[in-house]
Design an enzyme around this catalytic site. Structure first.
Site, PDB file in Angstrom:
ATOM      1  N   GLY A  12      77.558 -23.241 -15.923  1.00 15.55           N
ATOM      2  CA  GLY A  12      76.702 -22.253 -16.594  1.00 15.55           C
ATOM      3  C   GLY A  12      76.682 -20.964 -15.786  1.00 15.55           C
ATOM      4  O   GLY A  12      76.669 -21.006 -14.563  1.00 15.55           O
ATOM      5  N   ARG A  74      82.191 -25.153 -18.792  1.00 14.63           N
ATOM      6  CA  ARG A  74      81.825 -26.433 -18.171  1.00 14.63           C
ATOM      7  C   ARG A  74      82.988 -27.403 -18.369  1.00 14.63           C
ATOM      8  O   ARG A  74      83.356 -27.716 -19.501  1.00 14.63           O
ATOM      9  CB  ARG A  74      80.564 -26.999 -18.828  1.00 14.63           C
ATOM     10  CG  ARG A  74      79.307 -26.182 -18.554  1.00 14.63           C
ATOM     11  CD  ARG A  74      78.073 -26.963 -18.971  1.00 14.63           C
ATOM     12  NE  ARG A  74      76.864 -26.160 -18.939  1.00 14.63           N
ATOM     13  CZ  ARG A  74      76.124 -25.951 -17.852  1.00 14.63           C
ATOM     14  NH1 ARG A  74      76.490 -26.462 -16.696  1.00 14.63           N
ATOM     15  NH2 ARG A  74      75.022 -25.215 -17.911  1.00 14.63           N
ATOM     16  N   GLY A 111      77.904 -24.494  -9.501  1.00 19.77           N
ATOM     17  CA  GLY A 111      76.773 -25.343  -9.147  1.00 19.77           C
ATOM     18  C   GLY A 111      77.231 -26.716  -8.690  1.00 19.77           C
ATOM     19  O   GLY A 111      78.341 -26.871  -8.153  1.00 19.77           O
ATOM     20  N   GLY A 113      78.241 -29.531 -10.245  1.00 18.26           N
ATOM     21  CA  GLY A 113      79.471 -30.081 -10.822  1.00 18.26           C
ATOM     22  C   GLY A 113      80.692 -29.386 -10.237  1.00 18.26           C
ATOM     23  O   GLY A 113      81.691 -30.032  -9.873  1.00 18.26           O
ATOM     24  N   ILE A 135      70.842 -20.853 -11.410  1.00 22.17           N
ATOM     25  CA  ILE A 135      69.428 -20.473 -11.550  1.00 22.17           C
ATOM     26  C   ILE A 135      68.531 -21.660 -11.198  1.00 22.17           C
ATOM     27  O   ILE A 135      67.333 -21.494 -11.018  1.00 22.17           O
ATOM     28  CB  ILE A 135      69.079 -19.979 -12.973  1.00 22.17           C
ATOM     29  CG1 ILE A 135      69.264 -21.089 -14.013  1.00 22.17           C
ATOM     30  CG2 ILE A 135      69.884 -18.752 -13.338  1.00 22.17           C
ATOM     31  CD1 ILE A 135      68.553 -20.806 -15.330  1.00 22.17           C
ATOM     32  N   ASP A 136      69.119 -22.868 -11.106  1.00 22.99           N
ATOM     33  CA  ASP A 136      68.302 -24.064 -10.841  1.00 22.99           C
ATOM     34  C   ASP A 136      67.968 -24.238  -9.351  1.00 22.99           C
ATOM     35  O   ASP A 136      67.076 -25.015  -9.017  1.00 22.99           O
ATOM     36  CB  ASP A 136      69.032 -25.328 -11.327  1.00 22.99           C
ATOM     37  CG  ASP A 136      69.201 -25.364 -12.836  1.00 22.99           C
ATOM     38  OD1 ASP A 136      68.483 -24.609 -13.524  1.00 22.99           O
ATOM     39  OD2 ASP A 136      70.043 -26.132 -13.327  1.00 22.99           O
ATOM     40  N   ARG A 171      44.513 -18.469 -26.815  1.00 20.78           N
ATOM     41  CA  ARG A 171      45.457 -19.547 -27.140  1.00 20.78           C
ATOM     42  C   ARG A 171      45.924 -20.287 -25.888  1.00 20.78           C
ATOM     43  O   ARG A 171      45.882 -19.742 -24.781  1.00 20.78           O
ATOM     44  CB  ARG A 171      46.706 -18.953 -27.809  1.00 20.78           C
ATOM     45  CG  ARG A 171      46.454 -18.538 -29.235  1.00 20.78           C
ATOM     46  CD  ARG A 171      47.684 -17.863 -29.809  1.00 20.78           C
ATOM     47  NE  ARG A 171      47.479 -17.565 -31.217  1.00 20.78           N
ATOM     48  CZ  ARG A 171      48.077 -16.574 -31.850  1.00 20.78           C
ATOM     49  NH1 ARG A 171      48.910 -15.772 -31.225  1.00 20.78           N
ATOM     50  NH2 ARG A 171      47.842 -16.373 -33.131  1.00 20.78           N
ATOM     51  N   GLN A 283      66.943 -16.340 -19.421  1.00 20.64           N
ATOM     52  CA  GLN A 283      66.755 -16.552 -17.979  1.00 20.64           C
ATOM     53  C   GLN A 283      68.064 -16.482 -17.200  1.00 20.64           C
ATOM     54  O   GLN A 283      68.069 -16.425 -15.981  1.00 20.64           O
ATOM     55  CB  GLN A 283      66.088 -17.917 -17.740  1.00 20.64           C
ATOM     56  CG  GLN A 283      64.683 -17.992 -18.297  1.00 20.64           C
ATOM     57  CD  GLN A 283      64.218 -19.436 -18.497  1.00 20.64           C
ATOM     58  OE1 GLN A 283      63.567 -19.997 -17.636  1.00 20.64           O
ATOM     59  NE2 GLN A 283      64.548 -20.033 -19.632  1.00 20.64           N
TER      60      GLN A 283
HETATM   61  O1  F6P Z   1      72.344 -25.113 -14.746  1.00 23.47           O
HETATM   62  C1  F6P Z   1      71.789 -23.977 -15.327  1.00 23.47           C
HETATM   63  C2  F6P Z   1      71.162 -24.282 -16.654  1.00 23.47           C
HETATM   64  O2  F6P Z   1      70.684 -23.092 -17.223  1.00 23.47           O
HETATM   65  C3  F6P Z   1      70.060 -25.335 -16.621  1.00 23.47           C
HETATM   66  O3  F6P Z   1      68.819 -24.833 -16.189  1.00 23.47           O
HETATM   67  C4  F6P Z   1      70.036 -25.794 -18.049  1.00 23.47           C
HETATM   68  O4  F6P Z   1      69.513 -27.087 -18.154  1.00 23.47           O
HETATM   69  C5  F6P Z   1      71.490 -25.747 -18.426  1.00 23.47           C
HETATM   70  O5  F6P Z   1      72.118 -24.841 -17.542  1.00 23.47           O
HETATM   71  C6  F6P Z   1      71.777 -25.309 -19.838  1.00 23.47           C
HETATM   72  O6  F6P Z   1      73.131 -25.406 -20.055  1.00 23.47           O
HETATM   73  P1  F6P Z   1      73.911 -24.740 -21.257  1.00 23.47           P
HETATM   74  O7  F6P Z   1      73.981 -23.261 -21.021  1.00 23.47           O
HETATM   75  O8  F6P Z   1      75.271 -25.348 -21.193  1.00 23.47           O
HETATM   76  O9  F6P Z   1      73.152 -25.054 -22.487  1.00 23.47           O
END
Ligand code: F6P
Length: 357
Positions: A12, A74, A111, A113, A135-136, A171, A283
Site C-alpha cells: 500500500g 501488493r 511494509g 510483506g 501509515i501503520d 451526536r 489517510q
Molecule cells: O497498510 C496500510 C493500510 O492502509 C492499512 O492500514 C489498511 O488496512 C490497508 O493498507 C488497506 O489496504 P488496501 O489499500 O489494499 O485496501
C-alpha cells in the site's frame, strides 16, 4: 566507484515514498557514480521485467509529491514461492531480472510483506536494502516508519473537524481509522484529536463499556462523544474466534465495517444519535508532512551510504533519534503491535479515555 541500483515501491502506498526515493537518488548521485533503474509496481515489475533507466532529472521536484512515481502493487509474500496458473517461478524470475538489469543492489520501499520478500531475496543471494514505509507504523525494529506521521496529521484533522460538528448536534461520532492489525495510527490520532474512546485491534473491546462511557459523558452534560476505532478492532467475543470464523460471523451479521456496527449498537443501547465516519484512503494520500519529509530524506541518504559501503541484507531504521539499520533476517515478518501496557495507553487511561475493555 560505480553502482547500479534498482528501486521499487511495494504494498500500500503512503506519503513520503517519493521523498525517500529522492533521498536515495540524490545522495547516490552525489556520493558515487550511480545508475538508477526504476522498477514498476513493486515486485510485480521485478517478476515481469518491467523497468526503466531513470534520469537524474526524474528525482527532482518530487519531495512533496504524494503516491509513488514508480507505482506500487501488493504481491503477497505467501505466494512468492507458489507456482500459480501462469506457471511463473516468481523467485527465479526476480533473480533473472535482477541479473538482466545488471544491478549491484536492490532498494525496496515497503511494509511488512515487502520486507519478508526482501529478506527472501537476500537469502537467495541478492544485495538488498529495505526502507520502512507504512501509515501503520508496524515494522519491528524502527520507532517510526515514514508515512505514519502524515497519516496521524490527516486522521487528527478528520477527528478535529468531526469534533466541532459532533458538538453542534450533540451526536456520538465513531471514526474508523486505518490499521488492521496495529492500532498505532488510531492511538496517536485519538490522543491528538481528544477522543473519548479509543479502540485498538490489540485491546478487544466490550460494547457495554463503550456505552457506559457515552452515558457517563451524557450525565456530565456532555451530549456528544468522539470514538476513534481502528478498522481492525474487534470485540471480546470476536477476539476469541479464529480469523475465518470471525469473518463468517461478520458476513452473516451483515457487517459493514466496525464503525458502522458500533454506531448502530450505541444508538440502540444508549439512545444517542450516532454516526460513523470512514475517512479511508484519504489517510494515505497527498503530500508528506514536514516530519516525514525529513525522516524520508534521512532514511534515503542512509540507504545510499549503505550502498556506498557495500552493506546489504539490512533495512533502515530510526532508533531513538538515530538513523541506523537492522538485519532483514532479524526484523522481517515480525509485526510491531501496540503493547497493552504501552506508556501511551497508560496516558490515555489516566486521562479518563476509555479503551473499551
Ligand atoms: O497498510 C496500510 C493500510 O492502509 C492499512 O492500514 C489498511 O488496512 C490497508 O493498507 C488497506 O489496504 P488496501 O489499500 O489494499 O485496501
Amino acid at each position: 566507484m560505480k553502482r547500479r541500483i534498482g528501486i521499487l515501491t511495494a504494498g500500500g502506498d503512503c506519503p513520503g515514498l517519493n521523498a525517500t526515493i529522492r533521498g536515495v537518488a540524490k545522495a547516490a548521485y552525489e556520493m558515487f557514480d550511480a545508475e538508477i533503474v526504476g522498477i514498476a509496481d513493486g515486485y510485480r515489475g521485478l517478476i515481469e521485467g518491467e523497468w526503466q533507466e531513470m534520469k537524474r532529472s526524474q528525482f527532482s521536484g518530487i519531495l512533496t509529491l504524494g503516491g509513488t512515481i514508480l507505482g506500487s502493487a501488493r504481491t503477497p509474500f505467501r505466494n512468492m514461492r507458489l507456482i500459480e496458473d501462469d506457471n511463473v517461478d516468481k523467485v527465479a524470475a526476480m533473480k533473472k531480472n535482477y541479473a538482466a538489469m545488471k544491478l549491484d543492489c536492490l532498494v525496496t520501499l515497503g511494509g511488512n510483506g515487502t520486507h519478508k520478500t526482501a529478506n527472501l531475496l537476500a537469502e537467495e543471494g541478492l544485495n538488498v536494502i529495505g526502507l520502512p514505509k507504512t501509515i501503520d507504523n508496524d515494522i519491528y525494529g524502527t520507532d517510526f516508519t515514514f508515512g505514519f506521521h502524515t497519516a496521524v496529521d490527516i486522521a487528527t484533522e478528520v477527528i478535529d473537524r468531526i469534533h466541532t460538528t459532533a458538538a453542534s448536534h450533540g451526536r456520538t461520532m465513531v471514526i474508523e481509522i486505518m490499521g488492521n492489525k496495529a492500532g498505532w495510527l488510531t492511538l496517536y490520532s485519538g490522543l491528538a484529536g481528544g477522543a473519548d474512546v479509543i479502540l485498538l485491534p490489540e485491546i478487544p473491546y466490550d460494547i457495554k463499556e463503550v456505552a457506559k462511557c457515552v452515558e457517563k459523558r451524557a450525565k456530565n452534560n456532555k451530549d456528544f462523544s468522539i470514538i476513534a476505532v481502528a478498522e481492525g478492532a474487534m470485540d471480546k467475543k470476536e477476539a476469541k474466534m479464529k480469523r475465518k470464523e470471525r469473518e463468517a460471523a461478520r458476513a452473516e451479521a451483515g457487517f459493514n465495517g466496525v464503525a458502522n456496527r458500533i454506531a448502530k449498537q450505541l444508538s440502540e443501547m444508549v439512545g444517542v444519535e450516532a454516526r460513523a465516519v470512514v475517512p479511508g484512503h484519504i489517510q494515505r494520500g497527498g503530500s508528506p508532512s514536514a516530519y516525514d519529509r525529513v525522516l524520508a530524506t534521512q532514511f534515503g541518504v542512509h540507504a545510499a551510504q549503505l550502498i556506498k559501503n557495500g552493506e546489504y541484507g539490512v533495512t533502515v531504521a530510526l532508533v531513538g533519534n538515530t538513523i541506523t539499520h537492522n538485519k532483514l533476517s532479524e526484523i522481517a515478518g515480525i509485526p510491531k503491535l501496540v503493547p497493552a501496557d504501552h506508556q501511551m495507553i497508560e496516558v490515555a487511561r489516566d486521562m479518563g479515555i476509555s479503551m473499551g475493555d
